[in-house]
Design an enzyme around this catalytic site. Structure first.
Site, PDB file in Angstrom:
ATOM      1  N   LYS A  50      -2.689   3.097  -3.044  1.00  9.40           N
ATOM      2  CA  LYS A  50      -1.513   3.236  -3.604  1.00  9.40           C
ATOM      3  C   LYS A  50      -1.403   4.608  -4.629  1.00  9.40           C
ATOM      4  O   LYS A  50      -0.554   4.916  -4.937  1.00  9.40           O
ATOM      5  CB  LYS A  50      -1.863   2.136  -5.027  1.00  9.40           C
ATOM      6  CG  LYS A  50      -1.469   0.881  -4.265  1.00  9.40           C
ATOM      7  CD  LYS A  50      -1.796  -0.403  -5.140  1.00  9.40           C
ATOM      8  CE  LYS A  50      -1.428  -1.560  -4.526  1.00  9.40           C
ATOM      9  NZ  LYS A  50      -1.649  -2.935  -5.154  1.00  9.40           N
TER      10      LYS A  50
ATOM     11  N   ASN B 144       4.296 -13.982 -13.541  1.00  4.95           N
ATOM     12  CA  ASN B 144       2.715 -14.362 -13.090  1.00  4.95           C
ATOM     13  C   ASN B 144       1.844 -14.335 -14.267  1.00  4.95           C
ATOM     14  O   ASN B 144       2.178 -14.623 -15.251  1.00  4.95           O
ATOM     15  CB  ASN B 144       2.688 -12.694 -12.293  1.00  4.95           C
ATOM     16  CG  ASN B 144       2.789 -11.501 -13.213  1.00  4.95           C
ATOM     17  OD1 ASN B 144       2.007 -11.276 -14.234  1.00  4.95           O
ATOM     18  ND2 ASN B 144       3.963 -10.687 -13.108  1.00  4.95           N
TER      19      ASN B 144
ATOM     20  N   LYS C 108       1.772   6.238  -4.093  1.00  4.45           N
ATOM     21  CA  LYS C 108       2.829   6.333  -5.232  1.00  4.45           C
ATOM     22  C   LYS C 108       2.894   7.682  -6.023  1.00  4.45           C
ATOM     23  O   LYS C 108       3.358   8.097  -6.990  1.00  4.45           O
ATOM     24  CB  LYS C 108       2.559   5.422  -6.321  1.00  4.45           C
ATOM     25  CG  LYS C 108       2.831   3.851  -5.821  1.00  4.45           C
ATOM     26  CD  LYS C 108       3.084   2.950  -6.748  1.00  4.45           C
ATOM     27  CE  LYS C 108       3.090   1.607  -6.372  1.00  4.45           C
ATOM     28  NZ  LYS C 108       3.339   0.481  -7.401  1.00  4.45           N
TER      29      LYS C 108
HETATM   30  N1  CTP Z   1       4.405  -1.504 -10.512  1.00  4.89           N
HETATM   31  C1  CTP Z   1       5.496  -0.974 -11.325  1.00  4.89           C
HETATM   32  N2  CTP Z   1       6.718  -1.725 -10.907  1.00  4.89           N
HETATM   33  C2  CTP Z   1       6.847  -2.426 -10.055  1.00  4.89           C
HETATM   34  C3  CTP Z   1       5.746  -3.044  -9.414  1.00  4.89           C
HETATM   35  C4  CTP Z   1       4.422  -2.417  -9.780  1.00  4.89           C
HETATM   36  O1  CTP Z   1       5.537  -0.315 -12.064  1.00  4.89           O
HETATM   37  N3  CTP Z   1       8.012  -3.088  -9.495  1.00  4.89           N
HETATM   38  C5  CTP Z   1       3.096  -0.856 -11.180  1.00  4.89           C
HETATM   39  C6  CTP Z   1       2.173  -1.774 -11.895  1.00  4.89           C
HETATM   40  O2  CTP Z   1       2.615  -1.642 -13.129  1.00  4.89           O
HETATM   41  C7  CTP Z   1       0.811  -1.009 -11.624  1.00  4.89           C
HETATM   42  C8  CTP Z   1       1.203  -0.694 -10.081  1.00  4.89           C
HETATM   43  O3  CTP Z   1       2.360  -0.622 -10.086  1.00  4.89           O
HETATM   44  O4  CTP Z   1       0.429  -0.108 -12.353  1.00  4.89           O
HETATM   45  C9  CTP Z   1       0.742  -1.834  -9.098  1.00  4.89           C
HETATM   46  O5  CTP Z   1       1.004  -1.365  -7.843  1.00  4.89           O
HETATM   47  P1  CTP Z   1       1.563  -2.280  -6.770  1.00  4.89           P
HETATM   48  O6  CTP Z   1       1.543  -1.499  -5.493  1.00  4.89           O
HETATM   49  O7  CTP Z   1       2.838  -2.915  -7.196  1.00  4.89           O
HETATM   50  O8  CTP Z   1       0.546  -3.517  -6.796  1.00  4.89           O
HETATM   51  P2  CTP Z   1       1.089  -4.644  -6.417  1.00  4.89           P
HETATM   52  O9  CTP Z   1       2.194  -5.415  -6.996  1.00  4.89           O
HETATM   53  O10 CTP Z   1      -0.232  -5.489  -6.487  1.00  4.89           O
HETATM   54  O11 CTP Z   1       1.038  -4.283  -4.771  1.00  4.89           O
HETATM   55  P3  CTP Z   1       0.674  -5.131  -3.626  1.00  4.89           P
HETATM   56  O12 CTP Z   1       1.103  -6.624  -4.030  1.00  4.89           O
HETATM   57  O13 CTP Z   1       1.455  -4.519  -2.473  1.00  4.89           O
HETATM   58  O14 CTP Z   1      -0.819  -5.306  -3.336  1.00  4.89           O
END
Ligand code: CTP
Length: 403
Positions: free
Chosen positions: A337, A210, A341
């Site tokens: 979130k 990304n 979480k």
């Molecule tokens: N995060 C993580 N491990 C993952 C995915 C995300 O630790 N596998 C953490 C990121 O570092 C950040 C937060 O979770 O602090 C982001 O939340 P997330 O819900 O995963 O955000 P998005 O990926 O943007 O979720 P969505 O696409 O559902 O909006």
């Protein structure tokens, strides 16, 4: 642990009899956790030898501006950037006058001009020199520019006079210096931070990733170091120089990030999850490079482990801070979130453009954050990521100590 832990102090020593106390000051600053580099002016060298200050600071003493060897080592610009604080103790009447004029014709003056670090001076001079209108005018002018004036104290002076003008004692100067760094302090805390993107391999050549630059996570790591924390940074692949005074662990995939984080959780008071972790990875990674053949090609993806959620769900969890990058419904999504979480805090930003059309969030130097916690929140308006990181770290420090 003191708020001077990890701090880098350039100590200027100018021509005053109080310079004999500078050796004790260096020793006490180091005992409080600071690294000290000494700059002596020609006047300072008349009162105490560079050898003494070299011995107590454990570093070569700097004195010449136009010395080829010195500039090739740690030159004036490097010293200026290195400093978290420039402290001049003792600061003679002449030194104050030179600072007011912005003189750059000696090393100390040049470093003061070139440094963005806070500047503090501990005046030391005869009481009549201190009381003189010229000195008082200079002090007023320096104060107006944000220079911290430590002291002076009152009492009997080396020349026999009694009055104001004595340099504060070294222990008092250490306390005054500490007070400059106490805001949002994470002194003594251990912080684990993830930053940057992850790469999920498709084959030996290709991966899914990304646009994360890692800047926000790196700025957070630097701000935590600045706030006195011991920092471990688990970093995905980024093109950023490694911040100093922390431990950096490089990983590529979400699984490697999870493993790196879990193995260090036992020594962690605060976990900051700034990485843009891939939510999915290819179900299979091809051993050989995939060849194109069909007109279309589909890839099966499976979920990666959520590092942040797993940390927050632990029985003994550190204070957990998540990030959320959203393109819409910022507040609702971020609060969602925070609950889902079970986080202590979440910092959310809109990705896209700000009101003036400038990029915000990923790939940009600036950001703006909406921070939420259970029952509260705060807006941090658009600023450079390093500035924003300091504000967020201050909030984390506050919430951590309240909890
Ligand atoms: N995060 C993580 N491990 C993952 C995915 C995300 O630790 N596998 C953490 C990121 O570092 C950040 C937060 O979770 O602090 C982001 O939340 P997330 O819900 O995963 O955000 P998005 O990926 O943007 O979720 P969505 O696409 O559902 O909006």
């Amino acid at each position: 642990m003191s708020s001077l832990t990890n701090k880098r102090i350039v100590l200027g020593v100018t021509g005053s009899i109080a310079a004999y106390k500078s050796a004790d000051l260096v020793r006490r600053l180091r005992e409080a956790g600071a690294e000290v580099r000494v700059i002596m002016t020609a006047g300072g060298r008349e009162f105490i030898t560079p050898l003494t200050l070299q011995a107590v600071s454990g570093q070569p003493v700097h004195s010449d501006l136009l010395d080829v060897d010195a500039e090739a080592g740690m030159g004036h610009i490097t010293l200026a950037k290195w400093a978290d604080l420039v402290l001049i103790a003792p600061a003679s009447a002449d030194c104050l006058a030179r600072l007011v004029q912005g003189r750059g014709d000696d090393l100390l003056g040049a470093v003061c001009l070139a440094s963005n670090a806070p500047l503090a001076v501990a005046p030391a001079m005869n009481q009549a020199m201190w009381a003189d209108a010229a000195t008082q005018g200079n002090v007023k002018s320096l104060r107006g520019r944000g220079v911290h004036i430590f002291g002076p104290g009152e009492g009997e002076q080396a020349c026999g006079d009694i009055g104001a003008g004595r340099m504060l004692e070294p222990a008092e100067l250490v306390n005054e210096s500490m007070a400059l760094f106490v805001t949002g302090s994470l002194a003594g805390l251990r912080v684990l931070i993830t930053a940057g993107p992850t790469r999920e391999p498709i084959d030996p050549m290709r991966y899914i990733s990304n646009r994360s630059s890692g800047r926000m996570g790196y700025a957070m790591a630097e701000a935590c170091v600045e706030a006195g924390a011991r920092v471990t940074l688990v970093s995905g692949p980024v093109c950023l120089p490694s911040p100093e005074r922390l431990t950096r662990i490089d990983i590529e995939t979400a699984a490697e990030m999870l493993a790196a984080v879990e193995s260090r959780l036992a020594e962690c008071d605060i976990f900051i999850s700034a990485a843009a972790v891939a939510d999915y990875r290819p179900a299979q990674t091809a051993v050989q490079k995939l060849k194109k053949s069909e007109a279309s090609f589909s890839l099966e993806l499976v979920r990666t482990g959520d590092v942040l959620a797993r940390v927050a769900a632990r029985e003994v969890a550190p204070f957990t801070v998540g990030f959320a990058a959203e393109t819409e419904n910022l507040s609702d999504n971020a609060r969602g979130k925070l609950q889902a979480k079970a986080l202590d805090m979440i910092a959310a930003n809109i990705i896209g453009k700000d009101g003036d059309g400038a990029p915000l969030g990923v790939e940009s130097e600036d950001n703006a954050l909406s921070v939420f916690w259970q029952g509260g929140g705060q807006e941090l308006p658009k600023a450079h990521k390093s500035q924003l990181a300091r504000q967020l770290v201050a909030l984390i420090g506050q919430r951590y100590h309240e909890k």
